[in-house]
Each structure stands twice: as C-alpha cells, then as structure tokens.
Design a protein around this motif. Structure first.
Motif, short mmCIF file in Angstrom:
data_model
loop_
_atom_site.label_atom_id
_atom_site.label_comp_id
_atom_site.label_asym_id
_atom_site.label_seq_id
_atom_site.Cartn_x
_atom_site.Cartn_y
_atom_site.Cartn_z
N ASN A 14 0.82 -1.21 0.00
CA ASN A 14 0.00 0.00 0.00
C ASN A 14 0.86 1.26 0.00
N SER A 15 0.64 2.10 -1.02
CA SER A 15 1.37 3.37 -1.11
C SER A 15 2.85 3.15 -0.80
N SER A 19 5.10 4.67 2.12
CA SER A 19 5.12 3.83 3.32
C SER A 19 6.55 3.51 3.75
N ARG A 29 4.64 9.90 9.69
CA ARG A 29 3.38 9.17 9.81
C ARG A 29 2.19 10.12 9.99
N SER A 50 0.87 9.35 0.06
CA SER A 50 0.30 8.67 1.23
C SER A 50 -1.23 8.76 1.17
N LEU A 140 5.46 -2.05 7.10
CA LEU A 140 4.86 -1.70 5.82
C LEU A 140 3.49 -2.35 5.68
N PRO A 141 2.47 -1.59 5.25
CA PRO A 141 1.14 -2.16 5.06
C PRO A 141 0.99 -2.77 3.66
N PRO A 162 -6.14 0.66 2.72
CA PRO A 162 -4.95 -0.17 2.98
C PRO A 162 -5.28 -1.34 3.92
#
Length: 410
Positions: A14-15, A19, A29, A50, A140-141, A162
């Motif tokens: 995700n992104s 990320s 963040r 993001s 990391l997602p 995400p």
C-alpha cells in the motif's frame, strides 16, 4: 476456498514508496506525503502519495503544482530507489518463507501460489499471518487478494486498501465483480474502455456476456482474453521464472524544458543509450531492434523503430541508431521527452552472435582492448575507462526496472 482448486495470493503493498519513507522516518506518519520524480524539473510529477494526501485528492502522475493546490500542507520528497529496492527484497523474502512459488511483477507486488501450504493453516490464516509479519517486521502495510487464479486475485487485492484481505471466489463473480465499471477491470486501459463503451459495454458483467467473436474481431485475441477474465477464467500459472523473461529493454527521461537544441538532445540520447547498455549487461542480453520514443511539447507522442541485420549490445551502437531515428523522424518541434529501447532481445548464452566478415574483423581488432579492460576491471573493481557520472539522474531514469526483482533469492 475449495481445497481441490488453486489458491493464489496477489500481495500488493500500500502506497509503497510513501510507506517506506514513513517506516524510515516515523515523524512522517499521518502526514500528507508525496514522492515526486524531480521537484526541481517541471515542478515535478507525483510518483505516489500517502493515503492522507490521497484523501485531499492527490493522485499518481498529477503535476506537483496541482497536488499542492489541493493539499497546501503537502510534504514532498524525492524518491530513494535504493531504499525501496531493499524494502522490496525484504518483503519478497517474507513471501518466500511461505512458498517458493512466487512471481514478482513489480517492486511492490507479486503473486503467490499457496495451494500446497495447507500445513500452515487455511488460506485466510496464511494471508493474515503474512500481512501481520510484513507490517510488524518491515513496518509496511499491504493488501492481499485471495482467489483461484491470478486475475481474480489481482482484482481482489484492489478492493480493500490499505491493509485489506479480500477473498474472491468464482461463485462471487456475478455479485462482486460484474457490477464494476469496465475501466476498473485489470487489463482494460482508458482507450480500450472507451471503445468498449461504444459497443454498449459499461460494466465487467456486460463484457462477460458479450459475443466473443465480435470482441475478437474488434480487439483481436485480447478481446477474447478479456472476456474470459471477466468470466473468471485465467489458467496462467504463478511462474517464478517469469521475472527473467523480457521482450524489450528501455529507458526514458523528461527534459528539464522543451527543447530543439541538437546538442542537448544528443546528450540525453547518449545518457539513455548508456542506461540501456547497463541493463543489457545486467541481463547478459543482446538485441536486434531499436525503438525511439519522442514526446513533443504538446504531449503528442510518436514511436519509430528499426530492425537490424546484426545484434547490438554497446551504448555506442544504441546511440548511433537512436540518433539516426531522431534525425529521420523528428519534425523539428520542441521535444519534452525522449525514450530509447531495444527489442528482439535474447540472452547471449542462447544466441551465437551472427557476424558478417566486416563485423568479425572489427570485433577481432577490438578483442585485445576488451581483454585489457576486463583485466583492469577485475583488478580495480570497475571499468577504469568509464567516466564517473556525478549526476543522480540515472537512478531516477532507471527506477522502474524489473532487473532486481529476483534479488530476494540471493
């Protein structure tokens, strides 16, 4: 998921670039962040952003000035591809701990065949554990699509971001997949979607029920393929060796400003040719065709190519032919971007070089020089005759290579 069928994951970070930067610097963040190709040139183009920035309307390929208009407090960073490649390699190593049947398709996504991994739990449990490990160990997602084939897994991974996990079974296609607009189908670009709409195809379901003969007549074999995918049919295996297959090798770069300056264009052609040579060397490849892409100031883009009688592999050869194509096909208007690629690519070990008498004599004359350079390179660790590039532009120019996607195995 039926036990007798295949179980395929599509893991989609995700992104990813944003990320990775947030994992590297936690103070980022929760802030709207954009990774921008080159903020100094043309005010930059957004490479990724993001989710905080996306909520304000910031999108990939958007000009930076527009992104800043939508999101005045946007943080902007240049890409750090070494950092992203390292994170990508670490991610794929975690995937490899689940199964060796992995097919990376880009720096931040890949397929996994977990059909024979029932000893690790159910497919859903495996996906949850993997997602948690990537988040915990790499910070990391990712989203994971679970399906009986690659196409459905890819579609599923896009459905919840995400940190989503989506299961898409064939029996769910009519209720989940078919209502989606045709442009949301993986493999359908803007032009194809536009043409399909003229045929009355507004949704994936309408494509699934369209006459395949008509689709094939209009779109060629891709029409029938897309119709099959819309019906959930995709027999492609997850192929760990697919990363090594390649049809072309290329590099492109946008100029700092539109130009008609011959010297500036030749300088860029030379840089692009060296970049192509590097990639060919990495793949131990040679090629028999060359293509030039020209994008003008009004974004009109043309590509022109030529087939050669012999294989080429050096930057000088690539530059010479690219320059010939430019001189022949450039209309004299200001140029915004140039791209150079070689095609009809083959691995050296599989192809004996086809040399006519003239080429043979020329190669023989240079053999001693090549050996001397190789000896010095072995001794000093790099080619002592290659000029050091002070600019980092080459890093940006080759950022989307797939050459490194099997590094996780090393």
């Amino acid at each position: 998921m039926q036990s007798k069928g295949r179980a395929i994951f599509h893991v989609d970070m995700n992104s990813f670039y944003a990320s990775v930067e947030m994992a590297f610097d936690p103070s980022l963040r929760g802030k709207p962040l954009a990774i921008c190709g080159n903020p100094a040139e043309r005010k930059g183009i957004v490479v990724t952003s993001s989710y905080e920035a996306r909520k304000k309307g910031v999108r990939t390929t958007m000009p930076l000035w527009e992104a800043r208009r939508l999101c005045p407090d946007l943080l902007v960073m240049r890409p750090n591809f070494d950092r992203y490649r390292k994170a990508s390699s670490e991610m794929f190593k975690l995937l490899q701990e689940v199964t060796p049947i992995i097919q990376p398709v880009s720096i931040d996504e890949g397929y996994m065949d977990v059909t024979d991994c029932s000893h690790l739990g159910s497919t859903l449990e495996i996906a949850q554990t993997l997602q948690e490990r990537i988040l915990k160990e790499l910070d990391l997602p990712c989203s994971i699509g679970i399906a009986p084939n690659k196409f459905l897994a890819k579609m599923a991974s896009d459905m919840k971001k995400p940190l989503g996990i989506t299961v898409l079974r064939k029996r769910d296609i009519s209720s989940i997949l078919w209502p989606l607009p045709i442009e949301e189908m993986y493999g359908v670009g803007a032009k194809t979607a536009e043409k399909m709409r003229t045929l009355g195809i507004q949704t994936i379901g309408e494509l699934a029920h369209k006459d395949k003969y008509q689709l094939k007549r209009i779109f060629g074999v891709n029409g029938e393929r897309l119709a099959n995918r819309a019906n959930g049919i995709d027999d492609r295996p997850v192929d760990p060796e697919a990363v090594h297959s390649f049809k072309s090798i290329g590099s492109s770069q946008t100029l700092p400003h539109d130009t008609t300056d011959d010297k500036e264009l030749d300088k860029l052609l030379s840089q692009l040719s060296k970049s192509v040579e590097k990639r060919m060397q990495r793949k131990e490849a040679i090629a028999k065709g060359i293509q030039l892409m020209i994008r003008y100031h009004d974004r009109k883009t043309i590509t022109r190519s030529m087939k050669l009688q012999h294989f080429l592999e050096s930057a000088d050869e690539v530059f010479q032919h690219a320059q010939t194509l430019l001189q022949k096909h450039w209309n004299g208007e200001p140029i915004r971007l140039l791209g150079v690629s070689v095609f009809d690519v083959a691995e050296k070990k599989e192809v004996g070089k086809q040399l006519d008498l003239f080429t043979y004599e020329k190669e023989a004359e240079k053999e001693g020089l090549y050996k001397a350079i190789d000896d010095l390179t072995s001794k000093f660790g790099k080619n002592p005759f290659r000029r050091v590039q002070a600019s980092t532009s080459d890093e940006v120019r080759t950022s989307f290579q797939k050459d490194f996607l099997d590094d996780y195995k090393k």
